[in-house]
Design an enzyme around this catalytic site. Structure first.
Site, PDB file in Angstrom:
ATOM      1  N   GLU A 163      -6.546   4.795   8.055  1.00 25.16           N
ATOM      2  CA  GLU A 163      -6.299   6.215   7.736  1.00 25.16           C
ATOM      3  C   GLU A 163      -7.542   6.835   7.108  1.00 25.16           C
ATOM      4  O   GLU A 163      -7.837   8.008   7.325  1.00 25.16           O
ATOM      5  CB  GLU A 163      -5.071   6.339   6.822  1.00 25.16           C
ATOM      6  CG  GLU A 163      -3.770   6.167   7.618  1.00 25.16           C
ATOM      7  CD  GLU A 163      -2.610   5.602   6.812  1.00 25.16           C
ATOM      8  OE1 GLU A 163      -2.653   5.637   5.568  1.00 25.16           O
ATOM      9  OE2 GLU A 163      -1.659   5.096   7.441  1.00 25.16           O
ATOM     10  N   GLY A 219       2.553   2.239  10.672  1.00 23.48           N
ATOM     11  CA  GLY A 219       3.493   3.340  10.502  1.00 23.48           C
ATOM     12  C   GLY A 219       4.261   3.707  11.756  1.00 23.48           C
ATOM     13  O   GLY A 219       4.921   4.743  11.816  1.00 23.48           O
ATOM     14  N   ASN A 247       0.862  -1.187   0.000  1.00 27.01           N
ATOM     15  CA  ASN A 247       0.000   0.000   0.000  1.00 27.01           C
ATOM     16  C   ASN A 247       0.899   1.238   0.000  1.00 27.01           C
ATOM     17  O   ASN A 247       1.499   1.566   1.014  1.00 27.01           O
ATOM     18  CB  ASN A 247      -0.891  -0.043   1.261  1.00 27.01           C
ATOM     19  CG  ASN A 247      -1.690   1.232   1.435  1.00 27.01           C
ATOM     20  OD1 ASN A 247      -1.820   2.030   0.510  1.00 27.01           O
ATOM     21  ND2 ASN A 247      -2.235   1.425   2.630  1.00 27.01           N
ATOM     22  N   TRP A 248       0.992   1.874  -1.161  1.00 27.57           N
ATOM     23  CA  TRP A 248       1.922   3.004  -1.289  1.00 27.57           C
ATOM     24  C   TRP A 248       1.394   4.277  -0.628  1.00 27.57           C
ATOM     25  O   TRP A 248       2.109   5.250  -0.521  1.00 27.57           O
ATOM     26  CB  TRP A 248       2.186   3.292  -2.767  1.00 27.57           C
ATOM     27  CG  TRP A 248       2.959   2.222  -3.483  1.00 27.57           C
ATOM     28  CD1 TRP A 248       3.262   0.969  -3.035  1.00 27.57           C
ATOM     29  CD2 TRP A 248       3.531   2.328  -4.802  1.00 27.57           C
ATOM     30  NE1 TRP A 248       3.973   0.284  -3.989  1.00 27.57           N
ATOM     31  CE2 TRP A 248       4.154   1.099  -5.089  1.00 27.57           C
ATOM     32  CE3 TRP A 248       3.559   3.333  -5.754  1.00 27.57           C
ATOM     33  CZ2 TRP A 248       4.805   0.852  -6.290  1.00 27.57           C
ATOM     34  CZ3 TRP A 248       4.207   3.103  -6.954  1.00 27.57           C
ATOM     35  CH2 TRP A 248       4.827   1.876  -7.222  1.00 27.57           C
ATOM     36  N   LYS A 249       0.119   4.280  -0.273  1.00 32.56           N
ATOM     37  CA  LYS A 249      -0.495   5.480   0.328  1.00 32.56           C
ATOM     38  C   LYS A 249      -0.264   6.687  -0.584  1.00 32.56           C
ATOM     39  O   LYS A 249      -0.309   6.534  -1.805  1.00 32.56           O
ATOM     40  CB  LYS A 249       0.033   5.687   1.748  1.00 32.56           C
ATOM     41  CG  LYS A 249      -0.128   4.419   2.596  1.00 32.56           C
ATOM     42  CD  LYS A 249       0.133   4.626   4.046  1.00 32.56           C
ATOM     43  CE  LYS A 249      -0.006   3.297   4.770  1.00 32.56           C
ATOM     44  NZ  LYS A 249       0.180   3.395   6.207  1.00 32.56           N
ATOM     45  N   HIS A 286      -9.355   1.206   5.238  1.00 33.96           N
ATOM     46  CA  HIS A 286      -8.065   1.431   5.893  1.00 33.96           C
ATOM     47  C   HIS A 286      -8.244   2.417   7.039  1.00 33.96           C
ATOM     48  O   HIS A 286      -9.024   3.362   6.941  1.00 33.96           O
ATOM     49  CB  HIS A 286      -7.049   1.963   4.872  1.00 33.96           C
ATOM     50  CG  HIS A 286      -5.645   1.932   5.406  1.00 33.96           C
ATOM     51  ND1 HIS A 286      -5.170   2.870   6.287  1.00 33.96           N
ATOM     52  CD2 HIS A 286      -4.631   1.054   5.203  1.00 33.96           C
ATOM     53  CE1 HIS A 286      -3.917   2.569   6.602  1.00 33.96           C
ATOM     54  NE2 HIS A 286      -3.571   1.466   5.952  1.00 33.96           N
ATOM     55  N   SER A 299       3.568  -2.088  10.205  1.00 33.52           N
ATOM     56  CA  SER A 299       5.024  -2.112  10.401  1.00 33.52           C
ATOM     57  C   SER A 299       5.659  -3.446   9.998  1.00 33.52           C
ATOM     58  O   SER A 299       6.596  -3.927  10.644  1.00 33.52           O
ATOM     59  CB  SER A 299       5.384  -1.756  11.849  1.00 33.52           C
ATOM     60  OG  SER A 299       4.961  -0.446  12.141  1.00 33.52           O
ATOM     61  N   GLU A 303      -5.275  -4.944  10.769  1.00 30.29           N
ATOM     62  CA  GLU A 303      -4.241  -3.928  10.963  1.00 30.29           C
ATOM     63  C   GLU A 303      -4.504  -3.185  12.272  1.00 30.29           C
ATOM     64  O   GLU A 303      -5.326  -2.256  12.318  1.00 30.29           O
ATOM     65  CB  GLU A 303      -4.265  -2.919   9.814  1.00 30.29           C
ATOM     66  CG  GLU A 303      -3.943  -3.526   8.471  1.00 30.29           C
ATOM     67  CD  GLU A 303      -3.351  -2.479   7.532  1.00 30.29           C
ATOM     68  OE1 GLU A 303      -2.218  -2.688   7.088  1.00 30.29           O
ATOM     69  OE2 GLU A 303      -3.999  -1.454   7.292  1.00 30.29           O
ATOM     70  N   GLY A 353       2.951  -1.168   4.236  1.00 29.18           N
ATOM     71  CA  GLY A 353       2.928   0.248   3.890  1.00 29.18           C
ATOM     72  C   GLY A 353       4.327   0.736   3.563  1.00 29.18           C
ATOM     73  O   GLY A 353       4.840   0.535   2.459  1.00 29.18           O
TER      74      GLY A 353
HETATM   75  P1  PGA Z   1       3.023   0.292   7.553  1.00 33.58           P
HETATM   76  O1  PGA Z   1       1.544   0.523   6.958  1.00 33.58           O
HETATM   77  O2  PGA Z   1       3.516  -0.993   6.991  1.00 33.58           O
HETATM   78  O3  PGA Z   1       3.806   1.479   7.094  1.00 33.58           O
HETATM   79  O4  PGA Z   1       2.875   0.228   9.046  1.00 33.58           O
HETATM   80  C1  PGA Z   1       0.655  -0.550   6.804  1.00 33.58           C
HETATM   81  C2  PGA Z   1      -0.658  -0.067   6.243  1.00 33.58           C
HETATM   82  O5  PGA Z   1      -1.052   1.045   6.523  1.00 33.58           O
HETATM   83  O6  PGA Z   1      -1.317  -0.781   5.491  1.00 33.58           O
END
Ligand code: PGA
Length: 600
Positions: free
Chosen positions: A148, A224, A52-54, A146, A264, A218, A285
């Site tokens: 976020e 993150g 997931n490149w966000k 997600h 993470s 998650e 991510g």
């Molecule tokens: P991260 O993000 O690996 O940077 O913790 C995971 C995600 O948000 O899907």
């Protein structure tokens, strides 16, 4: 409205059509997948690794570069002969989707959208992207729910459910993210939070449709933050999720649904996470923005659902205080009941019958390895070529080295089960960090008085040469790659059907060195730099035994002594440490095979 019309009226924004490639894949692409079941013996769940490149990277050229590397890494994985490859998907930002589809074409990597509108298109919804738009470009997944989007964009479970239904109707597969916050976790609310998110998010989704839904667990506190859930926490949570899914859809559906872990994930923690029974993949991510980190995550050990038993640990003891500069190539002679080995850079041949004092004899030049010959002597592969030695010390030249250059020398070698020497070369600039032209060493078989190249590519440092008990598989590694491969082997043709057996864990320093096969066909390989010899089951790639060696650089190993039940390990001296010969008695039932002798 057509895609082309949309482009002309919407010059700005993040429409996926901005890259002006209207239809890059058929809506239902026909792929020649590397089909492989991840969970053959336990269930049919194949792992899904998703990146997931966000909202990254910042620019189109950076995305282009990243995609090119992802594609190249995947191509090399797909041609590596690896028996199991997980399903892989990347979720770039919308403006990069078309480029992703174009650059990943020809690989099995799927492309997903990080969001879609909660209503079908087309329509007057400025700024929205409909599921049908991305699906018709060749996008196969939608990432929904997600945290976020839940937290920063206040998406409710009802809105997420609308998106799930629209996506599924448009023919997209869905990854639905669920997970608790840190305070919810602390209050023991994991189960009720996830149950609510699953029940509301999947409202009106039938059990049949669940075939195209993956759940990503998650925990919000792990996203993150660099603070991943422990493997035990992940397994517990995934078990909870599966029981919620059982309540919702019944046991058969729940058993078949993939549950990814996210938060993470990185190359260091992915292996242990993936070993958990209910972890069927990872959603990555930050680490997915580095193509090589992502590739390492994709290369996760091939059977993650089998809880790998802790390897059985053994400890080696000093057997001979030989202080070799570079001990190498131990071979046990049944005929002489003697172990032979070399100190490569000291130009010495060593021998020990386990009772009397060991002896050594100088050789004329640097020596890569020694093998037994069927006349009762020894053959040393030196930088000047093959040299025969009787035990009394008479020497005779047999052949020049296969690469008579100043750039390579013989290194690892072993006699196959038909009596032919297989010899690998070594780029002599390896230690000084050769860069240009580094893969210049070849692999040869000595037959009918001359060397024949048997591997169709060159490499830097040959190691790990060993043969299966029946002699039809040969193991080999180019040490700097830290990968051990198996090949189909016959005494009269080149190596074929390369397949990856094992990749050294990234946390271990050094690389795989000399190897030997035991009577069960398991591969023992010295990990120079990591103070251990590991036993790998070549059929599963799992390490089930480790021998700890109290010096940094074990270099090779072989079985010898009574019943071939002792493993002897040579080592390299660094400064004044190391260089001794080590030994370890095998647990009951584990033993070696007689070392074949070279027939001239
Ligand atoms: P991260 O993000 O690996 O940077 O913790 C995971 C995600 O948000 O899907």
């Amino acid at each position: 409205m057509t895609a082309a019309a949309l482009v002309s009226v919407l010059p700005l924004g993040w429409s996926p059509f901005l890259a002006q490639v209207p239809i890059l894949r058929p809506a239902h692409p026909i792929r020649s997948e590397v089909e492989c079941s991840w969970h053959d013996s336990v269930s049919s769940r194949r792992a899904l690794i998703a990146g997931n490149w966000k909202m990254s990277p910042a620019t189109f050229p950076e995305a282009h570069e990243l995609l090119k590397l992802v594609a190249a890494n995947q191509r090399s994985l797909e041609t590596s002969g690896r028996p199991t490859i997980p399903e892989v998907a990347v979720f770039p930002p919308m403006p990069f989707l078309a480029e992703a589809i174009a650059l990943l074409r020809g690989t099995t990597v799927k492309v997903g959208a990080q969001n879609i509108a909660g209503r079908p298109g087309p329509g007057a919804f400025t700024g929205e992207v409909a599921a049908s738009m991305v699906q018709s470009m060749g996008v196969e997944y939608a990432l929904l729910g997600h945290s976020e989007r839940r937290v920063l964009f206040h998406e409710t479970d009802e809105e997420i459910n609308a998106k799930v239904l629209v996506a599924l109707r448009a023919g997209l597969r869905v990854i639905l993210c669920v997970g608790e916050t840190e305070s919810e976790f602390d209050m023991g609310l994991l189960q009720s939070v996830c149950a609510m998110q699953l029940k509301k998010g999947l409202k009106d989704v039938t059990g049949e449709r669940m075939e195209t839904v993956t759940i990503a667990y998650e925990p919000v506190w792990a996203i993150g933050t660099g603070k991943s859930a422990t493997p035990e926490q992940a397994q517990r949570a995934h078990g909870v999720l599966r029981s919620i899914l059982t309540d919702m859809f019944g046991a058969d559906v729940a058993r078949a649904v993939r549950i990814q872990y996210g938060g993470s994930v990185n190359p260091e923690n992915v292996d242990v996470l993936m070993r958990q029974l209910d972890v069927d993949g990872v959603l990555v991510g930050g680490a997915s923005l580095s193509a090589d980190k992502f590739a390492r995550i994709v290369e996760v050990s091939p059977l993650p659902y089998v809880p790998a038993p802790q390897p059985h640990m053994l400890s080696a003891r000093v057997a001979v205080l030989c202080k070799n500069g570079l001990g190498e190539s131990p071979v046990w002679s049944e005929r002489h009941q003697t172990l032979f080995w070399v100190s490569a850079t000291d130009k010495e041949l060593w021998a020990w019958n386990l009772h009397d004092a060991p002896w050594y004899r100088p050789l004329q030049s640097t020596v890569g390895c020694v093998v037994l010959d069927s006349g009762g002597g020894i053959v040393a592969a030196t930088e000047h070529g093959l040299v025969g030695q009787t035990l009394e010390g008479t020497t005779s030249a047999i052949a020049c080295a296969p690469e008579p250059t100043s750039l390579t020398r013989p290194n690892d070698g072993r006699v196959d089960r038909n009596g032919h020497l297989v010899l690998g070369m070594y780029n002599i600039h390896h230690r000084s960090g050769a860069t240009a032209g580094e893969d210049i060493a070849g692999l040869y078989r000595f037959a009918n008085g001359s060397f024949h190249q048997i591997l169709d590519y060159k490499f830097r440092v040959s190691n790990g040469i060993a043969f299966s008990p029946e002699g039809t598989t040969m193991y080999f590694c180019d040490t700097p790659t830290r990968k051990v491969f198996a090949f189909d082997y016959s005494s009269d043709g080149p190596l074929s059907e390369r397949r990856l057996v094992w990749t050294q864990p990234s946390a271990w320093p050094g690389g795989p060195d000399g190897a030997q096969v035991d009577a069960e066909g398991k591969l023992w390989i010295a990990i120079s730099g990591a103070s251990r010899v590991v036993r790998i089951d070549p059929t599963t790639g799992t390490v089930d035994m480790e021998v700890l060696v109290p010096v940094t650089n074990p270099t090779s190993c072989t079985f010898g002594g009574r019943d071939l039940a002792t493993l002897f390990i040579t080592t390299r001296r660094v400064d004044s440490k190391g260089g001794e010969l080590y030994a370890v008695d095998m647990p009951f039932g584990i033993k070696g095979l007689p070392e074949p002798e070279m027939r001239m």
